[in-house]
Design a protein around this motif. Structure first.
Motif, PDB file in Angstrom:
ATOM      1  N   ALA A  99     -86.161  55.371  26.372  1.00  0.00           N
ATOM      2  CA  ALA A  99     -87.481  54.800  26.096  1.00  0.00           C
ATOM      3  C   ALA A  99     -87.642  54.523  24.609  1.00  0.00           C
ATOM      4  N   TRP A 100     -87.131  55.417  23.786  1.00  0.00           N
ATOM      5  CA  TRP A 100     -87.185  55.269  22.322  1.00  0.00           C
ATOM      6  C   TRP A 100     -86.391  54.049  21.868  1.00  0.00           C
ATOM      7  N   ALA A 101     -85.122  53.988  22.239  1.00  0.00           N
ATOM      8  CA  ALA A 101     -84.267  52.891  21.781  1.00  0.00           C
ATOM      9  C   ALA A 101     -84.749  51.546  22.300  1.00  0.00           C
ATOM     10  N   ASN A 102     -85.067  51.477  23.577  1.00  0.00           N
ATOM     11  CA  ASN A 102     -85.498  50.211  24.158  1.00  0.00           C
ATOM     12  C   ASN A 102     -86.887  49.809  23.665  1.00  0.00           C
ATOM     13  N   LEU A 179    -101.616  53.713  23.990  1.00  0.00           N
ATOM     14  CA  LEU A 179    -100.351  53.521  24.710  1.00  0.00           C
ATOM     15  C   LEU A 179     -99.815  54.821  25.292  1.00  0.00           C
ATOM     16  N   GLY A 180     -99.937  55.928  24.570  1.00  0.00           N
ATOM     17  CA  GLY A 180     -99.453  57.201  25.104  1.00  0.00           C
ATOM     18  C   GLY A 180    -100.069  57.507  26.463  1.00  0.00           C
ATOM     19  N   THR A 208    -100.629  63.767  21.242  1.00  0.00           N
ATOM     20  CA  THR A 208     -99.426  63.675  20.401  1.00  0.00           C
ATOM     21  C   THR A 208     -99.160  62.287  19.832  1.00  0.00           C
ATOM     22  N   THR A 209    -100.033  61.318  20.109  1.00  0.00           N
ATOM     23  CA  THR A 209     -99.753  59.947  19.646  1.00  0.00           C
ATOM     24  C   THR A 209    -100.855  59.371  18.769  1.00  0.00           C
ATOM     25  N   ALA A 231     -94.543  56.574  20.967  1.00  0.00           N
ATOM     26  CA  ALA A 231     -95.575  56.850  21.964  1.00  0.00           C
ATOM     27  C   ALA A 231     -94.983  56.884  23.375  1.00  0.00           C
ATOM     28  N   GLY A 232     -94.066  55.951  23.663  1.00  0.00           N
ATOM     29  CA  GLY A 232     -93.408  55.953  24.968  1.00  0.00           C
ATOM     30  C   GLY A 232     -92.576  57.198  25.182  1.00  0.00           C
TER      31      GLY A 232
END
Length: 512
Positions: A99-102, A179-180, A208-209, A231-232
């Motif tokens: 999720a982070w990389a994409n 978004l979170g 947390t976001t 956030a994702g």
């Protein structure tokens, strides 16, 4: 639609679950209502759109960095892992890192979909975490493409409903705070989780976001692309914790020391949040719109107007000396966020970062006016930004807020909601060129609205430099069959760079 009344509550006031916004959002996520065909069709479009801009950004440093971080992590033991754009499909990582990389790849070029109202959003940012979790758990839970579509529709619904009602930027809170919760809700729909679990995940994801808007102010850094990806990632982790029975701060929005009281409009504030009634279709994705150009959404219509003027007045606009000034009469948001009203000298600096230039309407309008086109790389190159005649013209561009364009920007009537304005070009001979535009050409009400054909073309055009033709066609075929995909096919919702396409790209090292 129903309206959820939102206000703060003292600690000695008992606010039942049913009265809390997070509980209501979780109720949207658990509603088993079927999706409209046009919503399903648009979800497919946005999956293609995200992949297009991710492909275009594969060699950019923030994307390379995030990809290398993700691939440094093994697959967590609870599933089969998730894929990373650009890497071999067989090389998987843990879903939160995918999720982070994409997420970074999708967000880096500021080139995917948008929704603007009381706040800003790029609701396509919901897709990477939802797809990552789906890939990770597809086999174990029998997840299908239909489940993915339903999860994405929820993510869009929750984020857009929050954006319609609650302004974050007014208090300098970054828009990923909406978004979170939306990504957590979307993952909850995907997995068929119960309302209590999704409620706790939404609260944790919001908690947390929340961060300041400095990531989109002044000298804008590479964190701009990482913020929604973070956030994702937090949403995935929040769902994991909630599934294990861990709880969140309650009430997260309404509490005496909660988000409204201390981060937003304060203890006396009230909001009306629009939400679908039980059994009402989730259609919010149809209110959003994508980008034809790689720039802040509020620049889209201005690029199209500049292209039009380039064709109509080539002899005048080719010579900056014939232009005395260019004034863009526009909305509050455009003036203060990407215009001269931001009071950011970096928006007029040829040495500014790419992230800063794509949030500078003076720069964007000047270049589009001179070139009659816009390119996601060439229009931002250092050589282009330093061209002497461009710098001269650029300094003559300013923005002013026009109350009517601000009113139209905030209108909930899709027929009059607008993101453009009026341009007044004063010429050195005393003449003027005056024109205006309300929405971008690609907008549903624009001159050339985007449909499936345009989304597919966008993917092919942006991916051709890094993907083999067979891989392009394979992905497009799979993505367009998304609602019918079985668990064994979800892993194909990615793409692998062509051999040698990324040779020479420096891969940074860090802790992992």
């Amino acid at each position: 639609m129903k309206s959820h009344h939102l206000r703060t509550h003292r600690s000695d006031e008992h606010l039942a679950r049913e009265g809390q916004l997070a509980w209501q959002l979780a109720g949207v996520a658990t509603d088993p209502v079927e999706l409209d065909d046009e919503v399903v069709d648009m979800v497919v479009n946005r999956v293609i759109d995200n992949a297009a801009v991710a492909a275009a950004s594969l060699a950019r440093k923030p994307v390379v960095s995030a990809r290398s971080q993700a691939l440094a992590h093994p697959v967590s033991i609870g599933g089969d892992g998730a894929t990373v754009f650009g890497a071999d499909a067989a090389r998987r990582t843990s879903p939160e890192w995918a999720a982070w990389a994409n997420g970074v790849a999708v967000r880096e070029l500021d080139f995917h979909d948008t929704f603007l109202a009381a706040d800003y959003s790029h609701p396509g940012d919901n897709i990477p975490p939802i797809v990552a979790v789906a890939q990770h758990l597809a086999a174990g839970r029998g997840l299908t493409g239909r489940d993915v579509v339903r999860g994405i529709a929820t993510g869009y619904e929750v984020q857009i409903d929050l954006v319609k009602a609650i302004s974050l930027h007014k208090h300098k809170i970054d828009h990923v705070a909406h978004l979170g919760p939306s990504a957590a809700a979307g993952i909850g729909t995907l997995l068929g989780l119960d309302q209590e679990t999704i409620f706790q995940a939404i609260g944790q994801a919001l908690h947390t976001t929340t961060a300041t808007r400095q990531s989109r102010k002044g000298e804008i850094s590479t964190w701009k692309a990482h913020a929604p990806a973070f956030a994702g990632k937090m949403a995935v982790e929040a769902v994991d914790r909630a599934m294990r029975g861990e709880t969140s701060p309650v009430p997260i929005y309404e509490g005496e020391d909660g988000v409204i009281a201390w981060l937003l409009d304060g203890p006396e504030a009230t909001y009306e949040v629009p939400l679908p009634d039980a059994g009402e279709a989730k259609r919010a994705i149809l209110d959003s719109y994508t980008k034809e150009h790689s720039a802040e959404y509020q620049a889209q219509a201005w690029i199209d107007l500049a292209r039009k003027l380039h064709e109509e007045y080539p002899l005048i606009l080719d010579d900056p000396d014939r232009i005395e000034s260019i004034t863009l009469h526009t909305s509050h948001h455009t003036h203060y966020v990407i215009g001269s009203g931001a009071n950011d000298p970096q928006k007029y600096d040829p040495d500014a970062s790419r992230e800063t230039l794509d949030h500078s309407i003076p720069y964007i309008f000047a270049v589009a006016l001179q070139d009659g086109t816009w390119h996601h790389q060439d229009s931002y190159s250092p050589e282009r930004a330093h061209r002497a005649d461009t710098v001269d013209l650029w300094k003559k561009v300013s923005t002013v807020e026009d109350p009517e364009w601000t009113r139209r920007y905030h209108s909930n009537d899709i027929e009059e909601k607008a993101f453009g304005g009026k341009v007044v070009i004063k010429l050195s001979d005393g003449g003027e060129i005056v024109d205006e535009i309300a929405v971008a050409d690609a907008h549903p009400l624009g001159a050339r609205p985007f449909a499936r054909e345009q989304y597919v073309h966008k993917f092919r055009t942006l991916a051709e430099w890094v993907l083999e033709e067979a891989e392009i066609e394979r992905f497009l075929d799979l993505a367009q069959r998304l609602p019918e995909l079985g668990p064994d096919e979800l892993g194909g919702l990615t793409f692998t760079a062509a051999p040698g396409a990324l040779v020479g790209v420096d891969i940074p090292t860090g802790l992992f």
